[in-house]
Each structure stands twice: as structure tokens, then as C-alpha cells.
Design a protein around this motif. Structure first.
Motif, PDB file in Angstrom:
ATOM      1  N   THR A 118      30.383  52.546  38.751  1.00 14.19           N
ATOM      2  CA  THR A 118      30.125  51.195  39.243  1.00 14.19           C
ATOM      3  C   THR A 118      31.312  50.313  38.876  1.00 14.19           C
ATOM      4  O   THR A 118      31.728  50.277  37.720  1.00 14.19           O
ATOM      5  N   TYR A 119      31.836  49.596  39.886  1.00 11.83           N
ATOM      6  CA  TYR A 119      32.984  48.717  39.678  1.00 11.83           C
ATOM      7  C   TYR A 119      32.569  47.306  40.087  1.00 11.83           C
ATOM      8  O   TYR A 119      32.380  47.031  41.276  1.00 11.83           O
ATOM      9  N   ALA A 120      32.431  46.424  39.106  1.00  7.80           N
ATOM     10  CA  ALA A 120      31.984  45.056  39.377  1.00  7.80           C
ATOM     11  C   ALA A 120      33.150  44.093  39.217  1.00  7.80           C
ATOM     12  O   ALA A 120      33.798  44.060  38.161  1.00  7.80           O
ATOM     13  N   PHE A 121      33.401  43.308  40.262  1.00 12.16           N
ATOM     14  CA  PHE A 121      34.422  42.264  40.194  1.00 12.16           C
ATOM     15  C   PHE A 121      33.715  40.920  40.102  1.00 12.16           C
ATOM     16  O   PHE A 121      32.903  40.571  40.969  1.00 12.16           O
ATOM     17  N   ILE A 122      34.017  40.165  39.035  1.00 11.17           N
ATOM     18  CA  ILE A 122      33.404  38.868  38.799  1.00 11.17           C
ATOM     19  C   ILE A 122      34.477  37.804  38.986  1.00 11.17           C
ATOM     20  O   ILE A 122      35.471  37.764  38.255  1.00 11.17           O
ATOM     21  N   PHE A 123      34.300  36.990  39.990  1.00 16.61           N
ATOM     22  CA  PHE A 123      35.292  35.975  40.336  1.00 16.61           C
ATOM     23  C   PHE A 123      35.548  35.036  39.157  1.00 16.61           C
ATOM     24  O   PHE A 123      34.614  34.623  38.478  1.00 16.61           O
ATOM     25  N   PRO A 124      36.818  34.696  38.868  1.00 17.32           N
ATOM     26  CA  PRO A 124      37.978  35.040  39.681  1.00 17.32           C
ATOM     27  C   PRO A 124      38.821  36.225  39.188  1.00 17.32           C
ATOM     28  O   PRO A 124      39.641  36.735  39.927  1.00 17.32           O
ATOM     29  N   ASN A 125      38.614  36.693  37.924  1.00 12.44           N
ATOM     30  CA  ASN A 125      39.634  37.576  37.353  1.00 12.44           C
ATOM     31  C   ASN A 125      39.108  38.605  36.359  1.00 12.44           C
ATOM     32  O   ASN A 125      39.854  39.079  35.507  1.00 12.44           O
ATOM     33  N   PHE A 126      37.819  38.946  36.456  1.00 10.89           N
ATOM     34  CA  PHE A 126      37.232  39.842  35.459  1.00 10.89           C
ATOM     35  C   PHE A 126      36.580  41.025  36.151  1.00 10.89           C
ATOM     36  O   PHE A 126      35.823  40.856  37.113  1.00 10.89           O
ATOM     37  N   MET A 127      36.869  42.227  35.652  1.00  9.77           N
ATOM     38  CA  MET A 127      36.351  43.451  36.239  1.00  9.77           C
ATOM     39  C   MET A 127      35.648  44.280  35.173  1.00  9.77           C
ATOM     40  O   MET A 127      36.145  44.397  34.046  1.00  9.77           O
ATOM     41  N   VAL A 128      34.498  44.825  35.531  1.00 11.16           N
ATOM     42  CA  VAL A 128      33.723  45.665  34.616  1.00 11.16           C
ATOM     43  C   VAL A 128      33.487  47.004  35.288  1.00 11.16           C
ATOM     44  O   VAL A 128      32.931  47.067  36.392  1.00 11.16           O
TER      45      VAL A 128
END
Length: 413
Positions: free
Chosen positions: A308-318
Motif C-alpha cells: 500500500t502506497y499512500a500519498f498525503i498532500f502535499p509532501n508525505f508518503m507512507v
């Protein structure tokens, strides 16, 4: 030319000074436009923003113009209207696990410090002494208080000014008026968030669910159910400096696995790319992919059955895969330079498996080095006179388009 000094009623002066100090401790610290910012330059930046039209359907849309990735004044606009608004991830709770722990950071010209006081409460402050603006703390570690290295002014971990040295004779001064300027701080799962956009005079406690809804929108519970929580243990941090605009790294992350079979053949072999899905939420895009088959006789499988690749605006990825979670925090350093901070977390049962950890980190580093080559190559192309705008691959680059639309929305409001 004569200099005229005006006499001021002492009581009136005291009242004015008190009001000014009160205002200075309450005002929002978003940077003001400099005196050199003219209406013409503002209009020029507005026109650059408008060159991307979020209303055009993905199948017909052009990508943002190259000036979004190369213009220094555009980055200045992003810092004010994107990064210094709303909740931003800046670290993880284990960094201030114990009382007196602290760490520092910066976002553009904003310097901040996160700490945990003796009672266990987490605080965030602008990392600036109220005397003559020296930075107070550096790096991370433990401190019972913050002592300014310049003139020795001393602050408690709750921000209160405890001591101001050598101020005998000073008038109209109160320690209470010169505490550290607070920043709103909260936690969600294992992450520490700050919000520079709140006009505050004191910090307050935030409900985790409220913060989650503001930061993540309607997918907050979904991310928790995906294993993105506080149960994993922090392992290590790797930092990379890339010669590219911060958005280039984000775009690369958000292309729906488009580049994976071409640039990451090792990673591609561990994924079933035909299963790749992308789902967009208010401020989050979620990419998922099933793991590939493990070769017979190979006991090493860092990706597991699903990634699972989650992008949280604006600059954070989990990124959650197998027993691993890693986070990517992208910080702009300039129009053509950024820092990417990778923090690695692991399920407790694997913490003693040194061989597994070493192999996993080696594979992860190889993927990052491959991405750095890609991103720096893209930046050079963006700076070329040959490139203006591109197109989206509609079936895979939905999350990238969503990211650009969110940027546009923030930049015009």
C-alpha cells in the motif's frame, strides 16, 4: 537634517508596548510578502498558476508548465500557500518518546523545535530566541530547558521564558510577554504533525480523530486498517538530497507504477503490476498492488502479499508492505533541489532478524538510487527550452493529476 525626538507619556507608552508584545505573541508567523513584491510580480505568478487548468478532464489535460518546477518565485508562493497551511507531518512520536526529548526541523525559512516536557506533553515552538533571534536548539537529543547559545536566555520545555540575563535597568519588560512562539502540534498514529496556519497565543490539545479528518479526510480509518499505526517500531533513517524540484519526486511516486517495469526491474519482479489500483480521496491518494510470487527456495520476501502506497498532500508518503512501513518526507530546498527523508519501521517480531533487515534495506536503497537518477534527469529536461508541458497517461497517472489539482486549489486561494 535635524532629528526630532517626540516625548511620549510614560503610561501611554507602557500601554502601547504591552499591546504590541501581546500582538507579537499571538500573530500568525506566516512570512509577509517582501517590500520588493510588486503587483506586477504577483500577477505574473498568478498567470503561471493559471496555465494549469484543473477543470480540463484528465484525458485532455496538459501537465503543469515547466515553470512550476523551475521558477524561484513559484516556490516562494508554494511555501506560503501550500506548506504553511494545514497539518504537516514533521516526524514520528518515538523521536520524543521520553520527557526532555527534542528534535528540530525547518520548512522554508521557518525553524521549529518539537519537545516533550517533564509531564509528558508534546510541544512545538518556533526555534527562535525572543531576544535577538538566535536559533535555540540544534539537531536532536535531550534537554531540561532551552538555553540560547547567544546570550543565555533560558526557556522551559513549555515555552515559558525562565531567565533573561543581564537585563538590569530594562523597563516595560515582563518575562511572560517573551515566551517562545508556539506552533500547534498533534499526533496521528505514529506521526507528529504541526500546523503553522493557526493564529494562536497558547497551544491546545487536539482530538486525534479531528486531526485525522483534517489531515487525511475520509480515508483516515482506511489507513489505520491498512496497518499504518503505532504498533511498528522505528528502525532507522536515511536522508537523500536530490537535484530536482520537490514535485518531481512526488510526480514520480504518483505515476501509478508506470515507471516500475522500466526503471525498477528488481522491484517489479516482486509485484503483480496487473493488480495495481489507484483511489483518490480529498487530500490523499492510495495506490495498492499485490505481491508477486516468491521464487522457490527463496525465503526472502520483504514486500509480502500486498503493498500500500499512500500519498498525503502535499509532501508525505507512507508505504506499507510485508512487515515494513517506510515514510518519505519531501522538503523543498530550492527550485531545483529537495531533501527526502526516509524513516523505516518494522514489526517487532522481525527486529532481531539482522540478515532480513540488511537485505531489505539494501533493496530499498537500490530503488531509491534508481529513482534519484530518474528525478534528476527529469529536472534537467524541465529546465531545457525544448519542454513546456506534457500529457497524462489516463489509466495510470490519475493520482499525479489529483496532486496537481490540489496544488492549483491551494495556490489560487
Amino acid at each position: 537634517m535635524a532629528i526630532v525626538l517626540h516625548s511620549v507619556n510614560p503610561l501611554k507608552f507602557q500601554s502601547l508596548l504591552s499591546k504590541r508584545n501581546s500582538l507579537s505573541s499571538r500573530r500568525s508567523l506566516l512570512p509577509l510578502c517582501s517590500s520588493s513584491s510588486t503587483d506586477a510580480s504577483f500577477e505574473a505568478r498568478r498567470l503561471v498558476v493559471q496555465e494549469f487548468d484543473p477543470k480540463i478532464p484528465l484525458e485532455q489535460a496538459l501537465t503543469p508548465p515547466s515553470s512550476w518546477y523551475t521558477d524561484p518565485s513559484f516556490l516562494d508562493l508554494e511555501l506560503h500557500r501550500v506548506f504553511l497551511r494545514g497539518w504537516q507531518a514533521v516526524g514520528y512520536a518515538e523521536q520524543v518518546k521520553n520527557p526532555h526529548d527534542f528534535f528540530t526541523g525547518s520548512l522554508g525559512s521557518v525553524q521549529f523545535v518539537i519537545c516533550r516536557d517533564a509531564s509528558g506533553r508534546i510541544h512545538a515552538f518556533h526555534n527562535v530566541c525572543r531576544h535577538h533571534a538566535s536559533l535555540l536548539a540544534f539537531g536532536s537529543g535531550q534537554k531540561p530547558c532551552f538555553v540560547c547559545p547567544y546570550h543565555g536566555w533560558t526557556y522551559g520545555l513549555d515555552g515559558v521564558l525562565l531567565k533573561a540575563t543581564r537585563i538590569s535597568g530594562i523597563k516595560n519588560f515582563s518575562l511572560d510577554d517573551f515566551g517562545l512562539i508556539p506552533v500547534q502540534v498533534a499526533t496521528w498514529g505514529p506521526f507528529i504533525l504541526v500546523n503553522f496556519d493557526k493564529d494562536i497565543c497558547t497551544q491546545r490539545q487536539f482530538d486525534t480523530k479531528v486531526v485525522g479528518n483534517e489531515w487525511l479526510g475520509s480515508c483516515s480509518d482506511m489507513l489505520s486498517a491498512s496497518g499504518i499505526d503505532s504498533s511498528l517500531r522505528f528502525l532507522c533513517r536515511h536522508e537523500y538530497t536530490l537535484r530536482c524540484n520537490w514535485k518531481v519526486f512526488c510526480d514520480n511516486y504518483l505515476d501509478g507504477g508506470y515507471h516500475v517495469p522500466y526503471a525498477h526491474k528488481g522491484l517489479a519482479s516482486g509485484l503483480n503490476l496487473e493488480s495495481y489500483t489507484t483511489t483518490m480521496f480529498e487530500k490523499v491518494s492510495l495506490q495498492t498492488c499485490d505481491g508477486g510470487s516468491v521464487k522457490q527456495g527463496d525465503d526472502f520476501d520483504r514486500l509480502g502479499s500486498k503493498a500500500t502506497y499512500a500519498f498525503i498532500f502535499p509532501n508525505f508518503m507512507v508505504n506499507r508492505y510485508g512487515p515494513w512501513m517506510d515514510t518519505n518526507l519531501v522538503l523543498p530546498l530550492g527550485p531545483n533541489e529537495c531533501q527526502v527523508i526516509f524513516d523505516y519501521f518494522l514489526e517487532a517480531a522481525f527486529m532481531d532478524d539482522k540478515d532480513f533487515i540488511e537485505k531489505s534495506l539494501e533493496e530499498s536503497k537500490r530503488v531509491q538510487m534508481e529513482d534519484i537518477v530518474l528525478c534528476e534527469g527529469v529536472q534537467k529536461g524541465l529546465e531545457s527550452a525544448a519542454y513546456r508541458s506534457g500529457r497524462y497517461a489516463p489509466t495510470v497517472e490519475k493520482a499525479m493529476h489529483h496532486f496537481h489539482c490540489l496544488l492549483h486549489e491551494n495556490l489560487v486561494t
